[in-house]
Design an enzyme around this catalytic site. Structure first.
Site, PDB file in Angstrom:
ATOM      1  N   ASP A 209       0.831  -1.202   0.000  1.00 54.84           N
ATOM      2  CA  ASP A 209       0.000   0.000   0.000  1.00 54.84           C
ATOM      3  C   ASP A 209       0.870   1.259   0.000  1.00 54.84           C
ATOM      4  O   ASP A 209       1.870   1.337   0.718  1.00 54.84           O
ATOM      5  CB  ASP A 209      -0.873  -0.042   1.271  1.00 54.84           C
ATOM      6  CG  ASP A 209      -1.834   1.102   1.348  1.00 54.84           C
ATOM      7  OD1 ASP A 209      -2.721   1.180   0.489  1.00 54.84           O
ATOM      8  OD2 ASP A 209      -1.686   1.942   2.268  1.00 54.84           O
ATOM      9  N   GLU A 251       1.068  -0.394  -5.064  1.00 56.32           N
ATOM     10  CA  GLU A 251       0.067   0.658  -5.241  1.00 56.32           C
ATOM     11  C   GLU A 251       0.823   1.969  -5.356  1.00 56.32           C
ATOM     12  O   GLU A 251       1.206   2.566  -4.355  1.00 56.32           O
ATOM     13  CB  GLU A 251      -0.918   0.714  -4.072  1.00 56.32           C
ATOM     14  CG  GLU A 251      -2.091   1.609  -4.412  1.00 56.32           C
ATOM     15  CD  GLU A 251      -2.553   2.549  -3.307  1.00 56.32           C
ATOM     16  OE1 GLU A 251      -3.604   3.178  -3.477  1.00 56.32           O
ATOM     17  OE2 GLU A 251      -1.866   2.676  -2.284  1.00 56.32           O
TER      18      GLU A 251
HETATM   19  C1  BGC Z   1      -5.641   2.810   0.275  1.00 60.40           C
HETATM   20  C2  BGC Z   1      -6.692   3.692   0.840  1.00 60.40           C
HETATM   21  C3  BGC Z   1      -6.195   4.238   2.153  1.00 60.40           C
HETATM   22  C4  BGC Z   1      -4.826   4.882   1.998  1.00 60.40           C
HETATM   23  C5  BGC Z   1      -4.223   5.279   3.293  1.00 60.40           C
HETATM   24  C6  BGC Z   1      -4.491   3.746   0.095  1.00 60.40           C
HETATM   25  O1  BGC Z   1      -3.591   3.492  -0.768  1.00 60.40           O
HETATM   26  O2  BGC Z   1      -6.034   2.213  -0.935  1.00 60.40           O
HETATM   27  O3  BGC Z   1      -7.910   3.045   1.007  1.00 60.40           O
HETATM   28  O4  BGC Z   1      -7.098   5.181   2.640  1.00 60.40           O
HETATM   29  O5  BGC Z   1      -3.966   3.999   1.384  1.00 60.40           O
HETATM   30  O6  BGC Z   1      -4.085   4.190   4.124  1.00 60.40           O
END
Ligand code: BGC
Length: 639
Positions: A209, A251
């Site tokens: 993430d 991501e």
């Molecule tokens: C996730 C979100 C989240 C954010 C902060 C992102 O990349 O997909 O849903 O709010 O990270 O944690």
């Protein structure tokens, strides 16, 4: 019809995968407490497998205050008690694998919840100590001034004052989500331990993430820094040496040239989301013009052979418009989020079906693009039904409502009293669970659910979509997007009509002269490709996937146009051969004989007969070539 053997197990399974993204909380509640849970998900694995996907991506299910729906993690190794236990995760992985499904989970590497013990320990530890330095601190809120605020609707700064630490801490997202400090080697050590914890349990991949923001440096925008890539290379090295065959999915909401850096030289992430492609698919059908798609794909660099883009139409977040220009963003907002409540941060909090106004043709067209563009498609749960959203809920919760299984109470998601559900089930006449649910759509052969299954089944027949090259075909009609996906000796022609009206298109396919396009969904052979541009007509928002087959026979009813026999014409020339210039025969020659004759000659430029032919002079044949009838002195010539 193509049906290709699986490429030898080359460890690149993610290139052929189709991913189904879901939230345990919203999928199925097995114990009737109102919250979806792991046993509930296990009981629905057959549904997922029958849909035709082969990989599940689970949103965070760890202990968390859930102020960012679980991305605010308070314990990296546990399971939120509402969802089940670690033993349930083991069961889930086993049950998924038994059905040929792989499982991807979240590794939230950038930040934790402020409730995480690391943060609680850091804020009370001595400044400068290793424990304190798990996070990024400052005496003032002026450092790293060139850094954008991502959650701009909620946060005004990336610094928040902590009265316990007596210092500001750094956060790229919510102010309850402090960023981890990768300048402290202990942090990566801990994160690697967490990673091993889940990989040892059998998960097949990890979505990393918010990876672009791991490291901060003064004077930069603190995104995509070389130091961040160093961290990723170290994470990947562990995968390669200890967990070969497992996947890292980045991501990185960035422009293609920055996003592709997350592949490194094949030594960082195996996959990365292609964020800029997604809004451009919406743009293309709104503008009825292929340019947004062709343009962004052209800007997309080649990636290492072992790497793959992940592509998507929607996910659990807002439809992000960060990777478009501000003018494009205004345009997309005005088309797709006229209601200001549908807007959040720099995006749109709506699901696929409402974005496309429940227009089944557009939903199918967008899915056909998703499933045929280069990359691994990621489907968002409920979009296979055309589920709606609820812009009246806070944050991005409106696209995270419970899965609609049946017309029963709570859409068959839970037998709890409706008020116990963390998010209400949709109930409106268009998108509510009585109108849109799995049970009804399973019985309806024409439902979106069954259509999606058929598409996925078709996609599985070939590796060209997951692994093939892409080449656009420049057709004159810009409302048509046409491209070839090629892998080994398979070539698939994809043609999409981005407009609201029927469209013709002439495709320069002469290089495939003799091949027979077989429409893949219906198996219909089309007339063979010839030397002329290939003419197709498409209904509004129509699309074709056509296998350009070297073996298939053209349709029986279609015979190539028979060569026209030259017509025998008798010319009667009275007197001299020059009579052909004055006689009525001249008209026959000029309008009927010569135009056809000329058009058939190799040296003649073009294949269509000339519009006008005129005879300038005539030369009589030598003696003996003409026959004299004697009667009236007329001579007969054969042309
Ligand atoms: C996730 C979100 C989240 C954010 C902060 C992102 O990349 O997909 O849903 O709010 O990270 O944690």
């Amino acid at each position: 019809m193509i049906s290709q053997p699986h490429p030898q197990d080359d460890g690149l399974w993610y290139k052929d995968a189709v991913v189904y993204q879901l939230h345990v909380k919203s999928f199925f509640d097995s114990n009737d407490d109102g919250v979806g849970d792991l046993p509930g998900l296990i009981s629905k694995l057959d549904y997922i497998a029958n849909l035709g996907v082969d990989t599940i991506w689970l949103l965070p299910f760890y202990p968390s205050p859930r102020r960012d729906d679980g991305y605010d993690i308070a314990d990296y190794r546990g399971v939120h008690p509402d969802y089940g236990t670690v033993a349930d995760v083991r069961k889930l992985i086993r049950a998924a694998h038994a059905r040929g499904l792989r499982v991807i989970t979240e590794l939230v590497v950038n930040h934790t919840s402020d409730q995480h013990p690391w943060f609680q320990r850091a804020r009370t530890s001595r400044p400068g100590s290793a424990a304190r330095n798990f996070y990024v601190w400052s005496d003032n809120d002026k450092a790293y001034a060139g850094t954008r605020v991502i959650f701009c609707d909620t946060e005004k700064s990336n610094w928040t004052w902590d009265p316990v630490a007596n210092a500001y801490f750094w956060h790229r997202f919510y102010s309850h989500q402090p960023d981890l400090n990768y300048d402290n080697p202990q942090v990566l050590k801990e994160v690697l331990a967490v990673m091993r914890h889940w990989l040892d349990m059998g998960v097949d991949g990890l979505r990393l993430d918010a990876v672009p923001y791991l490291v901060e440096r003064e004077g930069t925008n603190n995104e995509n820094l070389p130091e961040t890539h160093q961290v990723l290379k170290r994470i990947r090295a562990v995968i390669d040496s200890e967990y070969p065959g497992r996947l890292l999915l980045a991501e990185a909401n960035q422009w293609p040239e920055d996003a592709q850096e997350y592949f490194g030289n094949g030594d960082e992430c195996h996959m990365s989301f292609h964020f800029p492609l997604m809004p451009r698919m919406y743009m293309a059908i709104a503008q009825e013009d292929r340019f947004p798609i062709t343009d962004i794909i052209r800007q997309t660099p080649d990636i290492p052979a072992t790497c793959q883009w992940a592509i998507f139409l929607r996910n659990h977040d807002e439809l992000t418009l960060e990777m478009v220009t501000s003018r494009e963003r205004d345009y997309l907002w005005s088309v797709y989020a006229a209601d200001p409540r549908a807007r959040i941060n720099l995006g749109i909090r709506r699901r696929l079906a409402p974005l496309l106004e429940r227009d089944r043709r557009r939903v199918e067209l967008m899915n056909s693009l998703l499933l045929s563009m280069p990359g691994t498609p990621v489907l968002y749960y409920g979009d296979e039904l055309g589920m709606g959203d609820n812009v009246h809920l806070g944050d991005r919760d409106g696209v995270r409502t419970p899965m609609q299984w049946s017309p029963d109470r709570n859409g068959g998601f839970s037998r709890a009293d409706p008020e116990r559900l963390p998010l209400p089930v949709l109930m409106g006449p268009l998108y509510g669970y009585e109108a849109v649910n799995v049970e009804a759509q399973q019985r309806d052969p024409h439902s979106l659910l069954n259509w999606t299954r058929r598409m996925l089944a078709q996609r599985r027949q070939t590796h060209a979509f997951g692994r093939g090259t892409l080449r656009f075909i420049q057709a004159g009609n810009r409302k048509i997007l046409a491209y070839l996906r090629q892998w080994r000796d398979t070539t698939i022609l994809c043609v999409a009509n981005l407009s609201n009206a029927a469209q013709p298109v002439e495709l320069p396919l002469q290089a495939f002269n003799g091949r027979v396009p077989v429409e893949m969904l219906g198996g219909t052979p089309f007339p063979a490709i010839g030397e002329l541009p290939y003419l197709l007509t498409l209904p509004p928002y129509g699309f074709y996937w056509m296998d350009l087959s070297a073996e298939a026979a053209p349709p029986g009813w279609h015979a190539s146009a028979p060569e026209r026999m030259p017509e025998l014409v008798t010319l009667v020339l009275r007197g001299h051969a020059n009579a052909v210039l004055t006689d009525g025969s001249r008209q026959t020659l000029e309008t009927e004989v010569l135009p056809e004759y000329l058009a058939r000659q190799r040296w003649f430029p073009g294949a269509t007969p000339p519009a006008r032919v005129s005879l300038a002079y005539a030369t009589p044949f030598g003696a003996g070539r003409a026959e004299s009838s004697g009667a009236g002195g007329a001579e007969y010539y054969w042309a």
